[in-house]
Write an enzyme that holds these catalytic residues in place. Sequence first.
Site, PDB file in Angstrom:
ATOM      1  N   LEU A   1      -7.608  -7.795  10.105  1.00  0.00           N
ATOM      2  CA  LEU A   1      -8.559  -8.747  10.668  1.00  0.00           C
ATOM      3  C   LEU A   1      -7.812  -9.920  11.295  1.00  0.00           C
ATOM      4  CD1 LEU A   1     -11.246  -8.827   7.809  1.00  0.00           C
ATOM      5  CD2 LEU A   1     -11.085  -7.296   9.775  1.00  0.00           C
TER       6      LEU A   1
ATOM      7  N   ARG B   1       0.801  -1.222   0.000  1.00  0.00           N
ATOM      8  CA  ARG B   1       0.000   0.000   0.000  1.00  0.00           C
ATOM      9  C   ARG B   1       0.835   1.273   0.000  1.00  0.00           C
ATOM     10  NH1 ARG B   1      -4.769  -1.965   4.238  1.00  0.00           N
ATOM     11  NH2 ARG B   1      -5.724  -3.410   2.764  1.00  0.00           N
TER      12      ARG B   1
END
Length: 666
Positions: A469, A337
């Site tokens: 997560l 990212r």
Amino acid sequence: MKLDGKTPPGPLAEKWTTYQSTVPLVAPNNKRRLEIIVVGSGLAGAAAAASLGELGYNVKCFTFHDSPRRAHSIAAQGGINAAKNYSNDGDSVYRLFYDTIKGGDYRSREANVHRLAEVSNNIIDQAVAQGVPFAREYGGLLENRSFGGVQVSRTFYAKGQTGQQLLIGAYQALSRQIARGSVEMYNRHEMLDVVTIDGKARGIIARNLVTGELERHAAHAVLLCTGGYGNVFYLSTNAMNCNATAAWRAVRRGALMANPCFTQIHPTCIPQSGDYQSKLTLMSESLRNDGRVWVPKKKEDAKAIQEGRKKGTDIPEADRDYFLERRYPAFGNLVPRDVASRAAKVACDEGLGVAPTGLAVFLDFSAAFERYGRSEAHVKGIHDADAATIRQLGEKVIEEKYGNLFEMYEKITGENPYKLPMKIYPAVHYTMGGVWVDYNLETNIPGLFVLGEANFSDHGANRLGASALMQGLADGYFVAPYTVGNFLSGEIRTPKIDPNAPEFLKTAGEVQERLSKLMNIKGNQSAESFHRRLGKIMWDNCGMSRNAEDLTKGRQLIRELREEFYKDLFVPGELNEFNPELEKAHRVADFLELGELMMLDALNRNESCGGHFRDEYQDEKGEAKRDDKNFAYVAAWEWTDTSKDPILHKEELKFENVELKTRSYE
């Protein structure tokens, strides 16, 4: 202060197994006499509260939401990583460990990251047993897709709503414990301070958000599972209520804040359309599996698109620059990212942006429509399909994979992404920094544990996609039950903590005084207006790129804004009643301190690594230039008060299992 990460001895792959086998235990009859407070009901909080309740502890769980199901974990879209190797493409626990260390630009603790990779497989088994509807491939096995920074498919997903499905699974487990009476749930309560007795965390002060009443809650240990602090930038992909108060109040009581400048900018966000916006919307990184990122090669084409004279579909293939594929051929559109975000910024800075603001690039699915359409046509026995049929079949496949994301994009932008390429631009998303914790997830305050995004421990300077997560559930389901038990094994003779103890009364009085101070300023400006101005200072001076001059200036601007805040803030309503403006004001007050520390941390780190990009430290290709000799450490800051400079404590990072080298995705 000497920081001890408490990493167990022995080979890396055996540390967690040995720890589990030798850690002190609490007998079932003693668990029934011990109390634990869990603050937060997202994946980390719900998983921890449910697991500890199942073990027999008495748990109190706090959320400022109406329901635990409103926690921000529900917003996660793309998936959750695990090293199952269902795709048979070479994945392993070690490869997941290595990708995470490398993706974080070698700024995380090896032992914690390897443990995360080890327990990742357990998470998938747990979630499947709870009924989480992961996507499945034709043979019945769970399907996987790729995410940025890796060359294997290890991301499990449920369309574009993975966080929601996992949170429902955790909520089921939590609800079972609530029904059994082992967990007591406190909805609409916000933690405003930590209470310590004899140096140990023994409870919290919480505000009942419905009545405005301050409450004292005691326990033998406190777990903070309250998410990240990305909303210090005001505009981010976080829900508007996300804040840093629980973590920051722990810091104000002596906990250390680690690497606060490590902020993740997500490359796949719907661009800002105006100054009126209060938040930004994320488009899942999973879209980069099939979408190609590009800008026009010619500035005149970009200008025409910005002015509405041309559309992306008007630009011929020869005049498109697929800049991620060009710059990073080995990973292409699935670079990490931080790398993708900076590359998009560079393209827009060169005048090649494709939104009216000039701040957007295209995410184009036309090649995927063609590829999937041809495959589907073959499956259906159509060997001479025309272009329209191929396109229609391809769009259907993409709809099955990402339909809810495409629908969300169209509702927000008014453009149909099946017909026109999406426009995306980087935005603040996740914070790798957080409260400092050791291998036990325990802060330097005994009995105070921090789980999930609220701690710093696993992601270094950049988080790989689909790992948030994973960390939240790993910490809650599989790590905290052991490590919290380790602490509580020494507390079995400690009687029930009294919430009327002098320390509780004193801390509650200090909270009351803080809130009264905010109410009594009686100025002219709202908390929201101060927050918006703080966010602009943060983005302009400590955003996608930083430099010493801007950071020095930004720190001073925050100090001036904070001084103005305490002179001209206006909070309507009354103190002891339902008052969301007071909630907001208290959160902004904490952001005004945390923001300054972020500036200082970024100024202190004279290198570029991951999401921390200093203009002064880049190579000839414009890539991040690390300084491992001087900055291979965790920067853990001690904040005393606003009148003194924070104190830096360093935890040196040792790399015994991976080689420190410059990241390359070419």
